[in-house]
Structure formats: structure tokens, C-alpha cells
Design an enzyme around this catalytic site. Structure first.
Site, PDB file in Angstrom:
ATOM      1  N   ARG A  57      26.172  16.628 -24.584  1.00  0.00           N
ATOM      2  CA  ARG A  57      24.840  17.208 -24.404  1.00  0.00           C
ATOM      3  C   ARG A  57      23.825  16.056 -24.434  1.00  0.00           C
ATOM      4  O   ARG A  57      24.168  14.914 -24.732  1.00  0.00           O
ATOM      5  CB  ARG A  57      24.515  18.321 -25.419  1.00  0.00           C
ATOM      6  CG  ARG A  57      25.085  18.222 -26.779  1.00  0.00           C
ATOM      7  CD  ARG A  57      24.567  17.098 -27.616  1.00  0.00           C
ATOM      8  NE  ARG A  57      23.127  17.051 -27.651  1.00  0.00           N
ATOM      9  CZ  ARG A  57      22.402  15.986 -27.900  1.00  0.00           C
ATOM     10  NH1 ARG A  57      22.965  14.817 -28.144  1.00  0.00           N
ATOM     11  NH2 ARG A  57      21.092  16.032 -27.903  1.00  0.00           N
ATOM     12  N   GLY A  58      22.560  16.427 -24.152  1.00  0.00           N
ATOM     13  CA  GLY A  58      21.541  15.391 -23.972  1.00  0.00           C
ATOM     14  C   GLY A  58      21.489  15.085 -22.488  1.00  0.00           C
ATOM     15  O   GLY A  58      22.521  14.847 -21.844  1.00  0.00           O
ATOM     16  N   ALA A  59      20.259  15.085 -21.939  1.00  0.00           N
ATOM     17  CA  ALA A  59      20.108  15.052 -20.483  1.00  0.00           C
ATOM     18  C   ALA A  59      20.859  13.900 -19.795  1.00  0.00           C
ATOM     19  O   ALA A  59      21.651  14.139 -18.864  1.00  0.00           O
ATOM     20  CB  ALA A  59      18.624  15.044 -20.138  1.00  0.00           C
ATOM     21  N   ARG A 100      24.365  24.128 -17.013  1.00  0.00           N
ATOM     22  CA  ARG A 100      23.114  24.236 -17.784  1.00  0.00           C
ATOM     23  C   ARG A 100      21.945  24.011 -16.817  1.00  0.00           C
ATOM     24  O   ARG A 100      22.038  23.155 -15.939  1.00  0.00           O
ATOM     25  CB  ARG A 100      23.072  23.195 -18.921  1.00  0.00           C
ATOM     26  CG  ARG A 100      24.179  23.390 -19.949  1.00  0.00           C
ATOM     27  CD  ARG A 100      23.965  22.536 -21.177  1.00  0.00           C
ATOM     28  NE  ARG A 100      22.866  23.023 -21.995  1.00  0.00           N
ATOM     29  CZ  ARG A 100      22.357  22.342 -23.029  1.00  0.00           C
ATOM     30  NH1 ARG A 100      22.841  21.143 -23.327  1.00  0.00           N
ATOM     31  NH2 ARG A 100      21.383  22.849 -23.748  1.00  0.00           N
ATOM     32  N   GLN A 207      20.956  19.681 -33.844  1.00  0.00           N
ATOM     33  CA  GLN A 207      21.235  18.347 -33.264  1.00  0.00           C
ATOM     34  C   GLN A 207      20.576  17.238 -34.086  1.00  0.00           C
ATOM     35  O   GLN A 207      21.095  16.125 -34.157  1.00  0.00           O
ATOM     36  CB  GLN A 207      20.733  18.275 -31.814  1.00  0.00           C
ATOM     37  CG  GLN A 207      21.538  19.092 -30.815  1.00  0.00           C
ATOM     38  CD  GLN A 207      20.962  20.469 -30.618  1.00  0.00           C
ATOM     39  OE1 GLN A 207      20.351  21.046 -31.516  1.00  0.00           O
ATOM     40  NE2 GLN A 207      21.150  21.038 -29.440  1.00  0.00           N
ATOM     41  N   ASP A 248      14.224  16.526 -21.253  1.00  0.00           N
ATOM     42  CA  ASP A 248      15.270  17.038 -20.352  1.00  0.00           C
ATOM     43  C   ASP A 248      14.794  17.111 -18.918  1.00  0.00           C
ATOM     44  O   ASP A 248      15.602  17.086 -17.986  1.00  0.00           O
ATOM     45  CB  ASP A 248      15.744  18.405 -20.833  1.00  0.00           C
ATOM     46  CG  ASP A 248      16.511  18.248 -22.127  1.00  0.00           C
ATOM     47  OD1 ASP A 248      15.867  18.169 -23.188  1.00  0.00           O
ATOM     48  OD2 ASP A 248      17.747  18.116 -22.077  1.00  0.00           O
ATOM     49  N   ASN A 258      11.616  19.607 -23.469  1.00  0.00           N
ATOM     50  CA  ASN A 258      12.576  19.028 -24.425  1.00  0.00           C
ATOM     51  C   ASN A 258      13.030  20.156 -25.347  1.00  0.00           C
ATOM     52  O   ASN A 258      12.566  21.298 -25.238  1.00  0.00           O
ATOM     53  CB  ASN A 258      11.922  17.872 -25.202  1.00  0.00           C
ATOM     54  CG  ASN A 258      12.948  17.059 -25.989  1.00  0.00           C
ATOM     55  OD1 ASN A 258      13.982  16.674 -25.438  1.00  0.00           O
ATOM     56  ND2 ASN A 258      12.705  16.814 -27.254  1.00  0.00           N
ATOM     57  N   LYS A 259      13.916  19.832 -26.245  1.00  0.00           N
ATOM     58  CA  LYS A 259      14.506  20.824 -27.150  1.00  0.00           C
ATOM     59  C   LYS A 259      13.452  21.717 -27.797  1.00  0.00           C
ATOM     60  O   LYS A 259      12.383  21.248 -28.197  1.00  0.00           O
ATOM     61  CB  LYS A 259      15.316  20.074 -28.207  1.00  0.00           C
ATOM     62  CG  LYS A 259      15.970  20.911 -29.273  1.00  0.00           C
ATOM     63  CD  LYS A 259      16.853  22.006 -28.720  1.00  0.00           C
ATOM     64  CE  LYS A 259      17.896  21.504 -27.747  1.00  0.00           C
ATOM     65  NZ  LYS A 259      18.578  22.609 -27.020  1.00  0.00           N
TER      66      LYS A 259
END
Ligand code: MRU
Length: 359
Positions: A57-59, A100, A207, A248, A258-259
Site C-alpha cells: 500500500r502507499g501510492a 484501488r 498505518q 495519493d 491523502n489518508k
């Protein structure tokens, strides 16, 4: 359970093992920080599941993983005709694009792999496999170089003695290595500066707690974990002088997804006059999206809230709303740190100027 001892350095969430007939090895991030488990992805479906369930995960890391996914797709038809492997790559890319929706790096990397495959029309399967693998390696290597450059440009923001707040994980685990937001922190640390990092735990999937606190601790950086709802109090106490997060997807006007929780942090930082920066490579910008309102926001399952990590954390059957990302408007950002320099102030013109500069 004991936190695992040091991993290899640099910390890498994904690595290709072997040649064109090799496989993608992921560090399963759902198992951190208590277990270091590596997952072998030998087909597109396994990788799709790994992206979907945040094992990777993470762009930027999602983009790199998807690039290797195109090689896995190629492998499934490498003994067939050119039309067959082209079709397999296309099908694989289409499938991975459904994993995603928010991180634009995923679509950017898949488009680049598709274009490379297209350019190989007529090539022998063996040469095409080599070329696709080289392209995926290039995407990974370029990402690593961009992360290092982001660190070099942004380290100056972290002076001696400051407190830095970050949200979610935009570190080595979210990229090919080194990170984006955490790149500033790693670079300042390498330059010998002393400072304190506060990591928001980042509900619902933690996270910040499981990944950011863990990787900073592994790197010997002074990190303190706080619950998301403590950020305002910690700022009021004067412990934070800088906020830095990843992204992201960044729209053409500088609005940054972002998150979930990042927007709240931005509002709090603004109220306390604490500058907030986003750190991201060019692969996270989406100039075809005019502003934040047009960024697709992933909606995830209720279980992540009502049954967090298998525990009952809400009454069974209760309605939950679980957007995985939010958008911070450009006007709340002091700047965006890129591999080319810092965009400051953040608006359509400055974003366009930085991205169109040669280099
Ligand atoms: O749902 P995740 O864990 O993939 O979300 C990740 C984030 O929001 C990161 O902050 C973002 O991708 C930046 S990564 C360098």
C-alpha cells in the site's frame, strides 16, 4: 509479541526475484509490526488481492507493484503468440486498475506498461519479456531516485529541535524505498539534525502506528505515537512546528488527497499556524483532474471500523461510513515538496510551472 529485529537496509516493501520468469516478493504490511512475512506474487490475481487488502500500500509502492504485475500478466501467455501475450498484458492491467481507485500512481504505472507493451508489437516473446521487466525496474528505480530527491529538497524544513507531525505512512513502506514525507525526516536525520516526530495512529487501519512508528523506530529516529484525536492538543502544547504528509493524488490546482484524517490535521494545523507540507513525486500529480472534488475517494468496508483487526469495536450491524481518503484544499498547504523542488505557494499556476520544467 516482540517487534522484529532490523530488516535489510534500505527497507524495501517489494522486490522482483529472478529473471523474466521470476516473481514479485512483497513484505506483507498487514502483518507488521509483529511479524515479518514475505508474500510471493506469481500471478495477477494474487497481486490484485495484495493491493486490495493493503498487503502492499502507499501510492508509489502500489504503482511499482502494478508495473511488475504487467510482467506477471505477460508470463501467463509468454509461450503464446504476440497477440496472446499482448492481450494478457492488457487484461492484467485492466484487472489491476480495479484494485484501488484513489492513488493515481497505480493508473500512471499501468498506462506506462501498456504503452511499452504496445511499442513491442512484432517483437519476439523473449525480447518483449525482457523489455517489460526492464520497464518495471525503471519505474521502481526512478521512484527511488525521486524519493531521495524529495528528501534532499525538503530536509531544510526540519530545523534542529522541532516537532514534526505526520499522518498515515508515507515512508519506505509506501514507496520503492525511503519514502516521500518520511524522506524529509530521513534526510534531516542523516544531516545530523535532532528533532522529534509525532506519528498519528491513523484509524481505522493504523498505518501510522503499525508502519510509520515501526519504520522510524527501526531507523533510530525519535518517534512518539499519538492517537488521531490528540493532534490538536499536542499542537496547542506547542510540540509541533511542522506537519508533513504524503499524497495519493494531487489535482491540477494542488488539492491533495491523502489518508482519511489528513484534512482534519490540516484544519488543526491552520488554526495553530503550523505550516503543513505534502511531499510527493510527479507520478502522484494528476493534471487531468482539475480539483480535489473530482478525485475518486475509495470507500472501504464497515468491518474495518466495527470489527477492527478482528475485535468487536462497534455494535454488530451498526451502520458505518468508511471513506479511506480525504482531500486537503491547496490553500491549507504551505507547500508541496517534489523531486524538483518545493511548490510554494500551492496553486494551479505554481503546480503547472514546477511540473512542466525540464529535468
Ligand atoms: O490506504 P493506504 O495505506 O494505501 O494509504 C496510503 C496513504 O494515504 C499515504 O499517505 C499516501 O499513499 C502517500 S505514500 C508515499
Amino acid at each position: 509479541m516482540a517487534v522484529p529485529t532490523k530488516l535489510e537496509s534500505p527497507l524495501r516493501p517489494l522486490q522482483w526475484r529472478g529473471g523474466t520468469d521470476g516473481h514479485l516478493e512483497l513484505l506483507d504490511q498487514t502483518r507488521l509490526p509483529t511479524e515479518v512475512v514475505r508474500l510471493a506474487c506469481r500471478d495477477v490475481e494474487t497481486l490484485w488481492e495484495a493491493i486490495r487488502s493493503l498487503r502492499v500500500r502507499g501510492a508509489p509502492a502500489i504503482g511499482c507493484a502494478a508495473a511488475y504485475g504487467a510482467v506477471l500478466a505477460f508470463q501467463s501467455a509468454s509461450r503464446g503468440s504476440a497477440a496472446e501475450w499482448m492481450e494478457a498484458v492488457e487484461r492484467g492491467c485492466k484487472r489491476l486498475a480495479e484494485s484501488r481507485p484513489t492513488a493515481v500512481n497505480l493508473f500512471w504505472a499501468l498506462d506506462r506498461m501498456r504503452r511499452r507493451a504496445e511499442s513491442l508489437r512484432g517483437a519476439a516473446a523473449r525480447d518483449a519479456g525482457e523489455a517489460l521487466m526492464a520497464e518495471a525496474h525503471a519505474i521502481r528505480d526512478e521512484d527511488a531516485a525521486m524519493c531521495r530527491a524529495i528528501g534532499r529538497h525538503g530536509a531544510e524544513l526540519i530545523g534542529d529541535g522541532v516537532g514534526v507531525l505526520t499522518h498515515c505512512n508515507a515512508g519506505a513502506l509506501a514507496t520503492s524505498e525511503y519514502g516521500t514525507a518520511l524522506a524529509l525526516i530521513y534526510a534531516a536525520h542523516e544531516q545530523g539534525r535532532r528533532f522529534k516526530v509525532f506519528a498519528d495512529e491513523t484509524r481505522p487501519l493504523l498505518q501510522g502506528a503499525r508502519l510509520t512508528a515501526w519504520e522510524l523506530q527501526q531507523a533510530g529516529i525519535d518517534v512518539t505515537l499519538i492517537c488521531d484525536n490528540m493532534a490538536a492538543q499536542v499542537m496547542r502544547e506547542g510540540r509541533i512546528q511542522l506537519v508533513v504528509v504524503g499524497a495519493d493524488r494531487i489535482a491540477a490546482n494542488g488539492d491533495a488527497a491523502n489518508k482519511i484524517g489528513t484534512y482534519g490535521v490540516a484544519v488543526i494545523a491552520h488554526a495553530h499556524k503550523v505550516p503543513m507540507y505534502v511531499a510527493a513525486p510527479r507520478t502522484t500529480f494528476d493534471l487531468s483532474t482539475p480539483n480535489g472534488a473530482a478525485i475518486p475517494i475509495e470507500q472501504r468496508g464497515a468491518d474495518e471500523i466495527s470489527h477492527g483487526f478482528g475485535r468487536v469495536t462497534g455494535p454488530p450491524g451498526v451502520a458505518c461510513y468508511n471513506p479511506a481518503f480525504d482531500v486537503t484544499p491547496a490553500e491549507l498547504l504551505a507547500g508541496i515538496v517534489t523531486e524538483r523542488g518545493i511548490i510554494r505557494p500551492v496553486n494551479r499556476e505554481t503546480v503547472s510551472k514546477m511540473l512542466s520544467e525540464k529535468g
